[in-house]
Write a protein that holds these residues in place. Structure first.
Motif, PDB file in Angstrom:
ATOM      1  N   UNK A  82      51.667  48.511  63.611  1.00 50.49           N
ATOM      2  CA  UNK A  82      50.412  48.910  64.243  1.00 50.49           C
ATOM      3  C   UNK A  82      49.265  48.804  63.240  1.00 50.49           C
ATOM      4  N   UNK A  83      48.066  48.734  63.760  1.00 47.38           N
ATOM      5  CA  UNK A  83      46.908  48.701  62.876  1.00 47.38           C
ATOM      6  C   UNK A  83      45.626  48.582  63.673  1.00 47.38           C
ATOM      7  N   UNK A  84      44.514  48.779  62.977  1.00 49.26           N
ATOM      8  CA  UNK A  84      43.194  48.539  63.560  1.00 49.26           C
ATOM      9  C   UNK A  84      42.585  47.430  62.698  1.00 49.26           C
ATOM     10  N   UNK A  85      41.316  47.150  62.839  1.00 52.28           N
ATOM     11  CA  UNK A  85      40.719  46.127  61.976  1.00 52.28           C
ATOM     12  C   UNK A  85      40.191  46.775  60.689  1.00 52.28           C
ATOM     13  N   UNK A 199      45.314  37.599  66.394  1.00 50.84           N
ATOM     14  CA  UNK A 199      44.815  38.841  66.972  1.00 50.84           C
ATOM     15  C   UNK A 199      43.759  39.527  66.105  1.00 50.84           C
ATOM     16  N   UNK A 200      43.578  39.029  64.840  1.00 51.69           N
ATOM     17  CA  UNK A 200      42.584  39.704  63.977  1.00 51.69           C
ATOM     18  C   UNK A 200      41.187  39.157  64.269  1.00 51.69           C
ATOM     19  N   UNK A 201      40.168  39.905  63.839  1.00 48.14           N
ATOM     20  CA  UNK A 201      38.793  39.402  63.923  1.00 48.14           C
ATOM     21  C   UNK A 201      38.429  38.960  62.507  1.00 48.14           C
ATOM     22  N   UNK A 207      39.378  30.221  62.359  1.00 43.73           N
ATOM     23  CA  UNK A 207      39.771  28.848  62.006  1.00 43.73           C
ATOM     24  C   UNK A 207      41.146  28.495  62.578  1.00 43.73           C
ATOM     25  N   UNK A 208      41.802  29.473  63.212  1.00 48.06           N
ATOM     26  CA  UNK A 208      43.190  29.270  63.693  1.00 48.06           C
ATOM     27  C   UNK A 208      44.041  28.727  62.539  1.00 48.06           C
TER      28      UNK A 208
END
Ligand SMILES: NC(=O)c1ccc[n+]([C@@H]2O[C@H](COP(=O)([O-])OP(=O)(O)OC[C@H]3O[C@@H](n4cnc5c(N)ncnc54)[C@H](OP(=O)(O)O)[C@@H]3O)[C@@H](O)[C@H]2O)c1
Length: 274
Positions: A82-85, A199-201, A207-208
């Protein structure tokens, strides 16, 4: 881990964060191994859309300790990714958003920012991490936690920048809660995540960025390595740690670096950790 052997599959693996990038990959690895899994999801309807009836899905939110208890019934192993940004985004679940001045204040004042958010790294990784440890069954056989490299180098670049809003403090607090418990643990410390699901910002998502399956795997103990880590290899490493007696009470870093060997031998890589 004394009561288990590699021939005895885990009774039930609870995955927290299965709807996230690494979590989706962990879940597919577990399902491919035909292991019994339960998904802890904040939004069970979303989890059902993603996993249909391939896993038992139960509602739970790391911030709410009492919501975690029903999920623990019969669980022998926990995998938490789990995590947030790291920096403030919609994932922090701000209580109000419309005023541009509000955004300026958030980005210039980390303490103000954290106080305005409902799902910051503090809440997910530090408080939520402690809640998950506290709710875990006393006879849990292994708790596998995805943390991050840099937790012990918060005063060094680039980690001091990454930690401006406290993500590494929160990750370390989650690790500490687990290490201070009596639960058998394995902690993975990846670098910046590369490869999908994106899924990250961050720039890698924009750039994928891909390894194209060409990079090898470097493991280390402590907090010395830096770089990028393939989500695919991170998920495979986490699953390879499952029920591996050699990996009990170990903390290790994992990076994607160098040429890829013909096949990845996790036991050999884990042996290199001593
Ligand atoms: N991105 C990086 O470069 C990087 C670097 C080092 C380490 N890491 C760590 O690697 C792990 C995997 O990263 P990722 O990019 O795959 O993560 P991700 O896609 O952001 O997924 C995060 C997961 O956490 C869940 N979650 C968030 N808040 C929650 C809460 N309050 N209660 C329960 N679940 C909650 C999310 O569920 P919802 O679907 O409900 O939102 C989602 O399943 C994370 O621990 C991350 O911190 C990331």
């Amino acid at each position: 881990m004394t009561q288990t052997s590699p021939s005895q599959p885990p009774k039930l693996v609870l995955v927290a964060g299965a709807t996230g990038g690494v979590g989706q990959l962990i879940l597919s690895e577990l399902l491919a191994k035909k292991l019994p899994v339960r998904v802890l999801a904040r939004d069970p309807a979303q989890a059902r859309r993603m996993f249909a009836d391939r896993a038992d899905i139960i509602w739970g939110d790391l911030r709410d300790r009492s919501s975690l208890e029903p999920a623990m019934m019969g669980v022998s192993h926990i995998m938490a990714c789990t995590g947030s940004t790291a920096f403030p985004t919609a994932r922090w679940q701000f209580r109000s958003a419309s005023d541009p001045w509000e955004w300026i204040k958030r980005y210039t004042n980390p303490s103000y920012c954290k106080a305005q958010a409902d799902n910051s790294p503090d809440q997910v990784d530090a408080i939520g991490g402690q809640n998950l440890v506290d709710a875990a069954p006393a006879d849990l056989q292994q708790f596998i936690l995805v943390s991050a490299c840099g937790v012990e180098r918060k005063d060094q670049l680039p980690f001091s920048i990454l930690n401006l809003f406290g993500v590494l403090d929160a990750k370390l607090a989650g690790e500490t809660a687990l290490r201070n418990s009596s639960l058998p643990y394995t902690i993975l410390r990846p670098g910046r995540l590369i490869d999908g699901p994106y899924t990250s910002y961050d720039l890698n998502s924009l750039m994928q960025a891909k390894t194209e399956g060409k990079l090898g795997i470097v493991l280390g103990t402590g907090d010395r390595l830096s770089g990028e880590t393939s989500r695919v290899d991170l998920a495979a490493a986490a699953v390879a740690c499952l029920q591996n007696p050699q990996m009990i009470n170990k903390v290790f870093e994992i990076m994607s670096k160098g040429p890829r060997p013909e096949s990845i031998n996790w036991d050999k890589l884990f042996d290199s950790l001593g």
